[in-house]
Scaffold this motif. Structure first.
Motif, short mmCIF file in Angstrom:
data_model
loop_
_atom_site.label_atom_id
_atom_site.label_comp_id
_atom_site.label_asym_id
_atom_site.label_seq_id
_atom_site.Cartn_x
_atom_site.Cartn_y
_atom_site.Cartn_z
N PHE A 28 35.44 -28.88 -8.00
CA PHE A 28 35.39 -27.70 -8.88
C PHE A 28 35.47 -26.44 -8.03
N ALA A 29 36.59 -26.26 -7.37
CA ALA A 29 36.75 -25.17 -6.41
C ALA A 29 36.51 -23.79 -7.02
N GLN A 30 36.80 -23.62 -8.30
CA GLN A 30 36.66 -22.31 -8.93
C GLN A 30 35.25 -22.05 -9.47
N ALA A 31 34.42 -23.07 -9.51
CA ALA A 31 33.07 -22.91 -10.06
C ALA A 31 32.16 -22.17 -9.09
N GLU A 32 31.23 -21.42 -9.66
CA GLU A 32 30.17 -20.81 -8.85
C GLU A 32 29.07 -21.85 -8.73
N VAL A 33 28.69 -22.17 -7.51
CA VAL A 33 27.66 -23.18 -7.28
C VAL A 33 26.42 -22.49 -6.73
N LEU A 34 25.35 -22.56 -7.51
CA LEU A 34 24.06 -22.01 -7.10
C LEU A 34 23.17 -23.17 -6.65
N ALA A 35 22.35 -22.92 -5.66
CA ALA A 35 21.42 -23.94 -5.17
C ALA A 35 20.02 -23.36 -5.18
N VAL A 36 19.09 -24.12 -5.71
CA VAL A 36 17.69 -23.72 -5.63
C VAL A 36 16.89 -24.90 -5.10
N GLY A 37 16.21 -24.65 -4.02
CA GLY A 37 15.33 -25.65 -3.43
C GLY A 37 13.89 -25.33 -3.75
N THR A 38 13.09 -26.36 -3.83
CA THR A 38 11.66 -26.12 -4.04
C THR A 38 10.98 -25.72 -2.75
N ASN A 39 11.71 -25.86 -1.64
CA ASN A 39 11.18 -25.47 -0.33
C ASN A 39 12.35 -25.00 0.52
N ALA A 40 12.05 -24.37 1.65
CA ALA A 40 13.09 -23.79 2.49
C ALA A 40 14.03 -24.83 3.08
N ALA A 41 13.53 -26.02 3.41
CA ALA A 41 14.39 -27.05 3.99
C ALA A 41 15.43 -27.52 2.99
N ALA A 42 15.03 -27.72 1.75
CA ALA A 42 15.99 -28.14 0.71
C ALA A 42 17.03 -27.06 0.48
N THR A 43 16.58 -25.82 0.42
CA THR A 43 17.51 -24.70 0.21
C THR A 43 18.50 -24.60 1.37
N ALA A 44 18.03 -24.69 2.59
CA ALA A 44 18.90 -24.59 3.77
C ALA A 44 19.95 -25.69 3.78
N ALA A 45 19.56 -26.91 3.43
CA ALA A 45 20.51 -28.03 3.41
C ALA A 45 21.62 -27.78 2.39
N MET A 46 21.26 -27.24 1.23
CA MET A 46 22.26 -27.00 0.19
C MET A 46 23.14 -25.81 0.53
N LEU A 47 22.58 -24.81 1.16
CA LEU A 47 23.37 -23.65 1.58
C LEU A 47 24.40 -24.06 2.64
N LYS A 48 23.98 -24.89 3.58
CA LYS A 48 24.89 -25.38 4.62
C LYS A 48 26.01 -26.23 4.02
N ALA A 49 25.74 -26.87 2.88
CA ALA A 49 26.76 -27.70 2.22
C ALA A 49 27.82 -26.87 1.51
N GLY A 50 27.57 -25.56 1.38
CA GLY A 50 28.59 -24.69 0.79
C GLY A 50 28.23 -24.01 -0.51
N ALA A 51 26.96 -24.01 -0.89
CA ALA A 51 26.56 -23.30 -2.11
C ALA A 51 26.96 -21.83 -1.99
N ASP A 52 27.37 -21.25 -3.11
CA ASP A 52 27.78 -19.85 -3.10
C ASP A 52 26.58 -18.92 -2.96
N ALA A 53 25.44 -19.33 -3.45
CA ALA A 53 24.20 -18.56 -3.33
C ALA A 53 23.05 -19.55 -3.38
N ALA A 54 21.95 -19.19 -2.76
CA ALA A 54 20.81 -20.10 -2.73
C ALA A 54 19.52 -19.31 -2.70
N ALA A 55 18.48 -19.92 -3.25
CA ALA A 55 17.16 -19.32 -3.25
C ALA A 55 16.13 -20.44 -3.25
N THR A 56 14.89 -20.06 -3.08
CA THR A 56 13.81 -21.03 -2.98
C THR A 56 12.68 -20.67 -3.91
N GLY A 57 12.11 -21.68 -4.55
CA GLY A 57 10.85 -21.52 -5.24
C GLY A 57 10.91 -21.47 -6.75
#
Length: 143
Positions: A28-57
């Motif tokens: 889904f190349a055109q989709a906006e992909v948001l990532a939210v982790g319940t902790n910083a490690a989960a968020t960092a892993a998803m951001l490194k995978a290419g999420a367009d934006a990420a946050a924690t908590g």
């Protein structure tokens, strides 16, 4: 493709979220992909995978759920105190009450047993979730 926002929520190490985001970005190349982790490690892993934006908590889950067209993650994201307590009641409620379509991956862990899925591999469950996402996005575009 209509503007589509896909929210991936994960906990602990973010491995499932990372895997989902890698595949969602391919399919889904055109989709906006948001990532939210319940902790910083989960968020960092998803951001490194290419999420367009990420946050924690907790608040990030609540805010992102209001923006998403689709929410995808392990079934524990709708169970208060799941994932070793990382899913707060507020998080579970935000996911459950969101107007977004939810695609939940049925892992049996953290004192919750999902009958009928014990013999499925994580790879098979993720592939099924991605196929369902494709089906739902396609149906939405046809409207």
């Amino acid at each position: 493709m209509k503007h589509t926002t896909i929210l991936v929520i994960d906990a602990q190490g973010g491995g499932l979220g990372r895997q989902l985001i890698l595949e969602i970005k391919k399919r889904f190349a055109q989709a906006e992909v948001l990532a939210v982790g319940t902790n910083a490690a989960a968020t960092a892993a998803m951001l490194k995978a290419g999420a367009d934006a990420a946050a924690t908590g907790e608040n990030a889950v609540a805010v992102a759920c209001r923006r998403a067209d689709y929410i995808i993650g392990p079934v524990g994201i709708v169970i208060a105190d799941a994932m070793l307590g990382e899913i707060t009641p507020t998080m579970a409620r935000a996911v459950a009450q969101a107007n977004a379509r939810r695609i939940l991956i049925p892992f049996s862990n953290c004192y919750n047993y999902i009958a009928g899925v014990s013999d499925f591999s994580a790879t098979r469950l993720v592939e099924d979730a991605l196929n369902e996402l494709k089906k739902q996005v396609t149906e939405r575009e046809e409207l």
